[in-house]
Design a protein around this motif. Structure first.
Motif, PDB file in Angstrom:
ATOM      1  N   CYS A  25       0.878   0.238   2.336  1.00  0.00           N
ATOM      2  CA  CYS A  25      -0.488  -0.257   2.062  1.00  0.00           C
ATOM      3  C   CYS A  25      -1.404   0.879   1.616  1.00  0.00           C
ATOM      4  CB  CYS A  25      -1.080  -0.913   3.308  1.00  0.00           C
ATOM      5  SG  CYS A  25      -0.524  -2.583   3.601  1.00  0.00           S
ATOM      6  N   ILE A  26      -1.303   2.022   2.273  1.00  0.00           N
ATOM      7  CA  ILE A  26      -2.137   3.173   1.898  1.00  0.00           C
ATOM      8  C   ILE A  26      -1.902   3.527   0.440  1.00  0.00           C
ATOM      9  CG2 ILE A  26      -2.516   5.648   2.270  1.00  0.00           C
ATOM     10  CD1 ILE A  26      -1.837   5.182   5.232  1.00  0.00           C
ATOM     11  N   ILE A  27      -0.635   3.609   0.043  1.00  0.00           N
ATOM     12  CA  ILE A  27      -0.305   3.979  -1.329  1.00  0.00           C
ATOM     13  C   ILE A  27      -0.730   2.890  -2.307  1.00  0.00           C
ATOM     14  CG2 ILE A  27       1.592   4.523  -2.896  1.00  0.00           C
ATOM     15  CD1 ILE A  27       2.991   5.916  -0.628  1.00  0.00           C
ATOM     16  N   ALA A  28      -0.517   1.613  -1.928  1.00  0.00           N
ATOM     17  CA  ALA A  28      -0.895   0.515  -2.824  1.00  0.00           C
ATOM     18  C   ALA A  28      -2.393   0.501  -3.078  1.00  0.00           C
ATOM     19  CB  ALA A  28      -0.440  -0.825  -2.232  1.00  0.00           C
ATOM     20  N   PHE A  29      -3.192   0.730  -2.027  1.00  0.00           N
ATOM     21  CA  PHE A  29      -4.645   0.693  -2.200  1.00  0.00           C
ATOM     22  C   PHE A  29      -5.192   1.988  -2.786  1.00  0.00           C
ATOM     23  CE2 PHE A  29      -4.201  -3.081   0.334  1.00  0.00           C
ATOM     24  CZ  PHE A  29      -5.177  -3.908  -0.207  1.00  0.00           C
ATOM     25  N   MET A  30      -4.413   3.060  -2.731  1.00  0.00           N
ATOM     26  CA  MET A  30      -4.790   4.248  -3.504  1.00  0.00           C
ATOM     27  C   MET A  30      -4.835   3.898  -4.980  1.00  0.00           C
ATOM     28  SD  MET A  30      -2.750   7.440  -1.751  1.00  0.00           S
ATOM     29  CE  MET A  30      -3.249   8.603  -3.014  1.00  0.00           C
ATOM     30  N   GLY A  31      -3.963   2.973  -5.392  1.00  0.00           N
ATOM     31  CA  GLY A  31      -3.894   2.575  -6.795  1.00  0.00           C
ATOM     32  C   GLY A  31      -5.176   1.949  -7.304  1.00  0.00           C
ATOM     33  N   VAL A 174      -0.413   6.229 -10.320  1.00  0.00           N
ATOM     34  CA  VAL A 174      -0.111   4.999  -9.579  1.00  0.00           C
ATOM     35  C   VAL A 174       1.380   4.681  -9.670  1.00  0.00           C
ATOM     36  CG1 VAL A 174      -0.454   2.492  -9.520  1.00  0.00           C
ATOM     37  CG2 VAL A 174      -2.412   4.009  -9.792  1.00  0.00           C
ATOM     38  N   GLY A 175       1.947   4.803 -10.872  1.00  0.00           N
ATOM     39  CA  GLY A 175       3.368   4.519 -11.050  1.00  0.00           C
ATOM     40  C   GLY A 175       4.244   5.377 -10.144  1.00  0.00           C
ATOM     41  N   VAL A 176       3.933   6.669 -10.083  1.00  0.00           N
ATOM     42  CA  VAL A 176       4.708   7.588  -9.239  1.00  0.00           C
ATOM     43  C   VAL A 176       4.541   7.236  -7.760  1.00  0.00           C
ATOM     44  CG1 VAL A 176       4.930   9.981  -8.488  1.00  0.00           C
ATOM     45  CG2 VAL A 176       4.655   9.464 -10.924  1.00  0.00           C
ATOM     46  N   LEU A 177       3.306   6.973  -7.346  1.00  0.00           N
ATOM     47  CA  LEU A 177       3.050   6.641  -5.938  1.00  0.00           C
ATOM     48  C   LEU A 177       3.771   5.350  -5.525  1.00  0.00           C
ATOM     49  CD1 LEU A 177      -0.754   7.467  -5.635  1.00  0.00           C
ATOM     50  CD2 LEU A 177       1.126   8.640  -4.484  1.00  0.00           C
ATOM     51  N   MET A 178       3.813   4.383  -6.437  1.00  0.00           N
ATOM     52  CA  MET A 178       4.495   3.125  -6.122  1.00  0.00           C
ATOM     53  C   MET A 178       6.004   3.327  -5.954  1.00  0.00           C
ATOM     54  SD  MET A 178       2.395   0.618  -5.756  1.00  0.00           S
ATOM     55  CE  MET A 178       1.355   1.803  -4.933  1.00  0.00           C
TER      56      MET A 178
END
Length: 398
Positions: A25-31, A174-178
């Motif tokens: 969730c943290i990574i998704a909402f960083m996006g 975002v792509g990398v974080l996902m």
């Protein structure tokens, strides 16, 4: 041991699956926050108007709203884990393609695909954390909102840094974080049981809206999201800051959102009740937007107002999400899908309307109109208070 200390212990004593979903969730909402500081840069580089750039939020939210109706159908067939993983990979693909696009209309379309992935992830993540948590609904929602707050606060800072290099940087980021989130969830989250015993129908969210408590909260969210997304999508255009500066402003906004959603909202809930606290926070948010509308030409007022609004939104997010989970005698994924469908409809109209109002009239009008919509949401709650009485009387820990 008193009840408060036992609750604090239980908040941190969670299954591995809860922490895995929370991290994702943290990574998704960083996006979401990652892209916010580059909106003016996109307008400049692609020779697009403000209303065209705000369509990046409109396409994202309209697809999310419609896709929320199928999240229960998908998760009841694929299971929680694979629905989350599908959502993450869709976000990664469309965000990366967005970074490679060369026209505003291609970017708007790709953001719609991003919204599909986010719908699958967000609706399933909330119901997954609530279902898997050992600490009860209220504590699980606090964990979920904390993850959102961390992601939203750190995202703009990273987005500002990457955006200062190129507007394409945050999309690739975002792509990398996902991909990181995908690997983490794949490894750390065990296969979970279906959250529903029977396969869901696409009609279930519509059936759930027959419960007046749930439909009242959904329409309230639709109205207040006019203010929320006016601030998120239009405020960057009037702050007159570069990408890095916008990143720091929204970092402050996100930090206040995170802190209040975790530490302040539960205190307000216990002392004043869920619905009264929600109305108070929405009224303060409306007042903040109206102040931004009056003093739009003052950079300091707009910046301070954006940051302060994070506190009101953080409290309200936790309060209204808790209320939704208790609003109707339906399964949590169905309640979440029905509520989110209405909520994101407001988020789809508001960004485009804000850009158009500025073009038709002046930069003050979007904030004033957004503030008025938030005030209407408060009036709507008060008019339907009888349908929400059971929420204040319910034990939020269950």
């Amino acid at each position: 041991m008193d009840s408060s200390s036992s609750q604090k212990g239980s908040l941190l004593s969670q299954p591995k699956a809860v922490w895995a979903v929370g991290f994702a969730c943290i990574i998704a909402f960083m996006g979401i926050g990652l892209v916010d500081p580059i909106l003016p840069a996109i307008a400049e580089k692609m020779n697009a108007s403000q209303s065209q750039v705000t369509l990046l939020f409109t396409s994202y939210n309209i697809v999310m709203a419609v896709a929320m109706l199928i999240t229960g159908v998908v998760s009841s067939r694929l299971g929680t884990k694979w629905t989350l993983l599908c959502g993450i990979i869709i976000i990664a693909v469309f965000a990366s393609l967005g970074g490679a696009s060369n026209s505003i209309w291609a970017l708007v379309g790709l953001r719609g695909g991003w919204g599909l992935g986010n719908a699958l992830f967000v609706a399933t993540a909330l119901s997954a954390i609530v279902s898997l948590s050992r600490a009860g609904t209220a504590q699980a929602i606090i964990l979920y909102e904390a993850a959102i707050g961390l992601g939203i606060s750190v995202g703009p800072l990273l987005g500002g840094e990457l955006g200062s290099i190129s507007w394409r940087g945050p999309f690739y980021g975002v792509g990398v974080l996902m991909v990181v989130a995908f690997i983490f969830l794949l490894v750390m989250m065990p296969k979970t049981k279906q959250m529903t015993k029977a396969k869901s129908s696409i009609l279930d969210p519509f059936r759930a809206l027959k419960y007046r408590g749930l439909s009242t909260l959904g329409i309230t969210a639709l109205l207040y999201n006019f203010g929320f997304f006016t601030l998120l999508a239009y405020a960057p255009f009037v702050m007159q800051l570069k990408e890095r500066g916008l990143g720091y402003v929204f970092l402050g906004w996100g930090l206040l959102l995170a802190v209040t959603s975790v530490f302040v909202a539960p205190q307000l809930q216990r002392r004043f009740g869920t619905i009264s606290s929600m109305c108070a926070m929405l009224t303060l948010f409306a007042a903040t937007l109206l102040a931004m509308g009056i003093w739009t030409s003052s950079k300091a007022v707009v910046i301070i107002s954006v940051i302060i609004a994070g506190a009101f939104l953080g409290n309200n997010n936790t309060l209204i999400t808790t209320a939704v989970m208790q609003a109707a005698p339906v399964e949590r994924p169905t309640a979440s899908a029905a509520y989110s469908f209405l909520r994101f409809l407001g988020g789809a109209i508001a960004p485009w309307l804000a850009g158009k109002l500025a073009e038709w009239f002046n930069p003050h009008v979007p904030f004033i109109v957004g503030g008025c919509f938030v005030l209407v949401s408060v009036l709507f709650v008060l008019m339907n208070r009888n349908h929400l009485k059971h929420i204040d009387h319910a034990d939020p820990a269950h």
